[in-house]
Design a protein around this motif. Structure first.
Motif, mmCIF file in Angstrom:
data_model
loop_
_atom_site.group_PDB
_atom_site.id
_atom_site.type_symbol
_atom_site.label_atom_id
_atom_site.label_comp_id
_atom_site.label_asym_id
_atom_site.label_seq_id
_atom_site.Cartn_x
_atom_site.Cartn_y
_atom_site.Cartn_z
ATOM 1 N N TYR A 182 7.380 17.919 -9.356
ATOM 2 C CA TYR A 182 8.683 17.867 -8.885
ATOM 3 C C TYR A 182 8.553 18.058 -7.618
ATOM 4 O O TYR A 182 9.729 17.767 -6.637
ATOM 5 C CB TYR A 182 9.298 19.160 -9.661
ATOM 6 C CG TYR A 182 10.216 18.659 -11.027
ATOM 7 C CD1 TYR A 182 11.231 18.265 -10.839
ATOM 8 C CD2 TYR A 182 9.456 18.780 -12.219
ATOM 9 C CE1 TYR A 182 12.098 17.794 -12.082
ATOM 10 C CE2 TYR A 182 10.089 18.616 -13.331
ATOM 11 C CZ TYR A 182 11.574 17.853 -13.345
ATOM 12 O OH TYR A 182 12.216 17.322 -14.386
ATOM 13 N N ALA A 183 7.625 18.880 -6.911
ATOM 14 C CA ALA A 183 7.822 18.996 -5.668
ATOM 15 C C ALA A 183 7.313 17.814 -4.971
ATOM 16 O O ALA A 183 7.887 17.756 -3.675
ATOM 17 C CB ALA A 183 6.627 20.199 -5.332
ATOM 18 N N ALA A 184 6.384 17.061 -5.353
ATOM 19 C CA ALA A 184 6.158 16.050 -4.647
ATOM 20 C C ALA A 184 7.458 14.765 -4.564
ATOM 21 O O ALA A 184 7.749 14.190 -3.647
ATOM 22 C CB ALA A 184 4.983 15.303 -5.490
ATOM 23 N N ARG A 185 8.153 14.872 -5.590
ATOM 24 C CA ARG A 185 9.286 14.175 -5.770
ATOM 25 C C ARG A 185 10.519 14.610 -5.053
ATOM 26 O O ARG A 185 11.105 13.950 -4.138
ATOM 27 C CB ARG A 185 9.780 14.318 -7.070
ATOM 28 C CG ARG A 185 11.323 13.430 -7.484
ATOM 29 C CD ARG A 185 11.687 13.915 -8.916
ATOM 30 N NE ARG A 185 12.841 13.150 -9.307
ATOM 31 C CZ ARG A 185 13.972 13.572 -9.729
ATOM 32 N NH1 ARG A 185 13.819 15.196 -10.016
ATOM 33 N NH2 ARG A 185 14.972 13.431 -10.350
ATOM 34 N N GLY B 175 11.817 2.273 2.866
ATOM 35 C CA GLY B 175 11.678 3.024 1.367
ATOM 36 C C GLY B 175 10.585 4.112 1.321
ATOM 37 O O GLY B 175 9.993 4.703 2.546
ATOM 38 N N GLN B 176 10.010 4.307 0.155
ATOM 39 C CA GLN B 176 9.009 5.443 0.006
ATOM 40 C C GLN B 176 7.774 5.100 0.983
ATOM 41 O O GLN B 176 7.036 5.954 1.416
ATOM 42 C CB GLN B 176 8.456 5.284 -1.475
ATOM 43 C CG GLN B 176 9.614 5.813 -2.373
ATOM 44 C CD GLN B 176 10.371 4.598 -2.949
ATOM 45 O OE1 GLN B 176 10.423 3.336 -2.480
ATOM 46 N NE2 GLN B 176 10.633 4.402 -4.273
ATOM 47 N N ALA B 177 7.440 3.942 1.344
ATOM 48 C CA ALA B 177 6.405 3.317 2.226
ATOM 49 C C ALA B 177 6.541 4.232 3.345
ATOM 50 O O ALA B 177 5.629 4.667 3.968
ATOM 51 C CB ALA B 177 6.156 1.819 2.192
ATOM 52 N N SER C 26 4.484 4.079 -10.645
ATOM 53 C CA SER C 26 4.280 3.010 -9.461
ATOM 54 C C SER C 26 4.469 3.777 -8.020
ATOM 55 O O SER C 26 3.602 3.533 -7.036
ATOM 56 C CB SER C 26 5.521 2.078 -9.614
ATOM 57 O OG SER C 26 5.266 1.154 -8.468
ATOM 58 N N LEU C 27 5.013 4.781 -7.828
ATOM 59 C CA LEU C 27 5.154 5.577 -6.601
ATOM 60 C C LEU C 27 3.973 6.424 -6.361
ATOM 61 O O LEU C 27 3.496 6.394 -5.152
ATOM 62 C CB LEU C 27 6.407 6.438 -6.902
ATOM 63 C CG LEU C 27 6.906 7.417 -5.144
ATOM 64 C CD1 LEU C 27 7.003 6.326 -4.330
ATOM 65 C CD2 LEU C 27 7.910 8.059 -5.633
ATOM 66 N N TRP D 56 0.944 5.441 -7.492
ATOM 67 C CA TRP D 56 -0.069 4.569 -7.046
ATOM 68 C C TRP D 56 0.015 3.996 -5.475
ATOM 69 O O TRP D 56 -0.776 3.960 -4.633
ATOM 70 C CB TRP D 56 0.233 3.011 -8.118
ATOM 71 C CG TRP D 56 -0.691 2.343 -7.488
ATOM 72 C CD1 TRP D 56 -0.297 0.831 -7.209
ATOM 73 C CD2 TRP D 56 -2.094 2.083 -7.406
ATOM 74 N NE1 TRP D 56 -1.412 -0.071 -6.598
ATOM 75 C CE2 TRP D 56 -2.518 0.594 -7.092
ATOM 76 C CE3 TRP D 56 -3.196 2.955 -7.621
ATOM 77 C CZ2 TRP D 56 -3.867 0.268 -6.833
ATOM 78 C CZ3 TRP D 56 -4.568 2.663 -7.483
ATOM 79 C CH2 TRP D 56 -5.059 1.220 -7.154
ATOM 80 N N THR D 57 1.326 4.008 -4.895
ATOM 81 C CA THR D 57 1.546 3.714 -3.398
ATOM 82 C C THR D 57 1.124 4.750 -2.747
ATOM 83 O O THR D 57 0.509 4.606 -1.675
ATOM 84 C CB THR D 57 3.167 3.373 -3.350
ATOM 85 O OG1 THR D 57 3.738 2.388 -4.173
ATOM 86 C CG2 THR D 57 3.512 3.067 -1.928
ATOM 87 N N ALA D 58 1.417 6.146 -3.240
ATOM 88 C CA ALA D 58 0.869 7.285 -2.416
ATOM 89 C C ALA D 58 -0.760 7.194 -2.415
ATOM 90 O O ALA D 58 -1.305 7.580 -1.360
ATOM 91 C CB ALA D 58 1.421 8.704 -3.115
ATOM 92 N N TRP D 59 -1.226 7.081 -3.760
ATOM 93 C CA TRP D 59 -2.869 7.001 -3.547
ATOM 94 C C TRP D 59 -3.365 5.903 -2.582
ATOM 95 O O TRP D 59 -4.356 6.084 -1.914
ATOM 96 C CB TRP D 59 -3.277 6.488 -4.884
ATOM 97 C CG TRP D 59 -4.807 6.735 -5.389
ATOM 98 C CD1 TRP D 59 -5.636 5.680 -5.337
ATOM 99 C CD2 TRP D 59 -5.520 7.993 -5.559
ATOM 100 N NE1 TRP D 59 -6.828 6.113 -5.518
ATOM 101 C CE2 TRP D 59 -6.882 7.455 -5.690
ATOM 102 C CE3 TRP D 59 -5.236 9.237 -5.793
ATOM 103 C CZ2 TRP D 59 -7.849 8.368 -6.065
ATOM 104 C CZ3 TRP D 59 -6.191 10.053 -6.192
ATOM 105 C CH2 TRP D 59 -7.306 9.555 -6.338
ATOM 106 N N GLN D 60 -2.683 4.540 -2.400
ATOM 107 C CA GLN D 60 -3.075 3.526 -1.686
ATOM 108 C C GLN D 60 -2.909 4.226 -0.113
ATOM 109 O O GLN D 60 -4.016 3.754 0.552
ATOM 110 C CB GLN D 60 -2.502 2.301 -1.805
ATOM 111 C CG GLN D 60 -2.446 1.470 -3.197
ATOM 112 C CD GLN D 60 -1.613 0.314 -3.336
ATOM 113 O OE1 GLN D 60 -0.366 0.572 -3.301
ATOM 114 N NE2 GLN D 60 -2.160 -0.711 -3.390
ATOM 115 N N PHE D 61 -2.117 4.776 0.112
ATOM 116 C CA PHE D 61 -1.940 5.363 1.477
ATOM 117 C C PHE D 61 -2.964 6.311 1.834
ATOM 118 O O PHE D 61 -3.846 6.340 2.864
ATOM 119 C CB PHE D 61 -0.616 5.887 1.927
ATOM 120 C CG PHE D 61 0.437 4.990 2.426
ATOM 121 C CD1 PHE D 61 0.571 4.842 3.774
ATOM 122 C CD2 PHE D 61 1.237 4.242 1.405
ATOM 123 C CE1 PHE D 61 1.489 3.994 4.167
ATOM 124 C CE2 PHE D 61 2.238 3.149 2.137
ATOM 125 C CZ PHE D 61 2.236 3.141 3.277
#
Length: 266
Positions: free
Chosen positions: A16-19, A40-42, A105-106, A108-113
């Motif tokens: 929740y904090a991350a969101r 967006g999130q990126a 999916s979000l 996974w994007t954070a992990w890629q960064f």
């Protein structure tokens, strides 16, 4: 000793904090520069990466979002939060399933960064129309896209309803500060507008068989940039939703997960 259920509960709170942080920064970026919000999130993860200990924060965000996704998936599969057994209750469980996929999916994007694969992360955040174009090449593609669009429109209606009746407060502890409710109302109203734009764009893409009509989260926000006050209000609303979610991370009522069948304890 802390049991497994309580450990998972703290991971969900981290989610929740991350969101909340993602929405807070997304709204801030929209207020600062509309063009950056298009990513967006990126754009959010790119900003986090540039601060001290940013990479460590991205790993923590990714882990939290995975836990949040798991929480929503369990709710969809087992009715963890005891939704009513009617059409609305089933719709909420379907919404939980959709949230599980979206936040995984979000994560996974954070992990890629976090791992330094920014180029792939940025391109994956910006290729919504390319993926939709591939989908529309299928025989049933327009139907699938239309169903997803209807889902977003239904989600927009649910967000608007939460903004009006503050039903979300039933999941928030009574010990939470009194200003949590108005923050939540404003945040859900902003999300309703954004979800409405995404859903409508998906419907138009399905009707006209055109991927160029489809908007992701960033595109939906930026599409309001010519509307002056409305754009500013939505951006502020996203910031407030982020603050709301950060506070709720502490006060959210999270059911215990029972052993075996993963159903909540009576």
């Amino acid at each position: 000793m802390v049991d497994k259920s309580e450990k998972f509960s703290w991971l969900v709170r981290l989610g929740y904090a991350a969101r909340g942080l993602v929405y807070l920064l997304l709204g801030y970026i929209a207020l600062e520069t509309a063009g950056k919000a298009k990513d967006g999130q990126a754009a959010v993860f790119d900003m986090v990466q540039d601060v001290p200990l940013g990479t460590a924060m991205l790993y923590v965000i990714a882990i939290g979002l995975v836990a949040y996704s798991a929480f929503k998936a369990i709710d969809a599969a087992t009715n963890l939060e005891n939704h009513d057994d009617d059409a609305e209750g089933k719709a909420k469980r379907i919404g939980s399933a959709a949230s599980a996929v979206a936040y995984l999916s979000l994560a996974w994007t954070a992990w890629q960064f976090a791992t330094g694969d920014q180029q792939q992360s940025s391109s994956s955040a910006g290729d919504t129309q390319e993926r939709v174009s591939t989908l529309l090449s299928w025989d049933i593609g327009p139907v699938v896209l239309g169903v997803v669009g209807l889902g977003f429109l239904a989600a927009a209606a649910m967000q608007a309803r939460k903004a009006m009746d503050a039903h979300f407060m039933k999941h928030v502890s009574g010990r939470a500060p009194s200003y949590v409710e108005p923050l939540g109302r404003a945040g859900y109203a902003a999300r309703a507008v954004v979800f409405l734009l995404i859903g409508w764009s998906l419907m138009k893409g399905a009707w006209f068989d055109q991927s160029s009509e489809v908007k992701g989260l960033g595109d939906a926000i930026v599409s309001l940039s010519d509307m002056g006050v409305l754009y500013t209000l939505v951006a502020i609303g996203l910031v407030l939703f982020g603050i709301f979610t950060l506070i709720v991370a502490r006060y959210r009522i999270i059911p215990d997960i029972g052993h075996g069948d993963l159903r909540p304890r009576a």
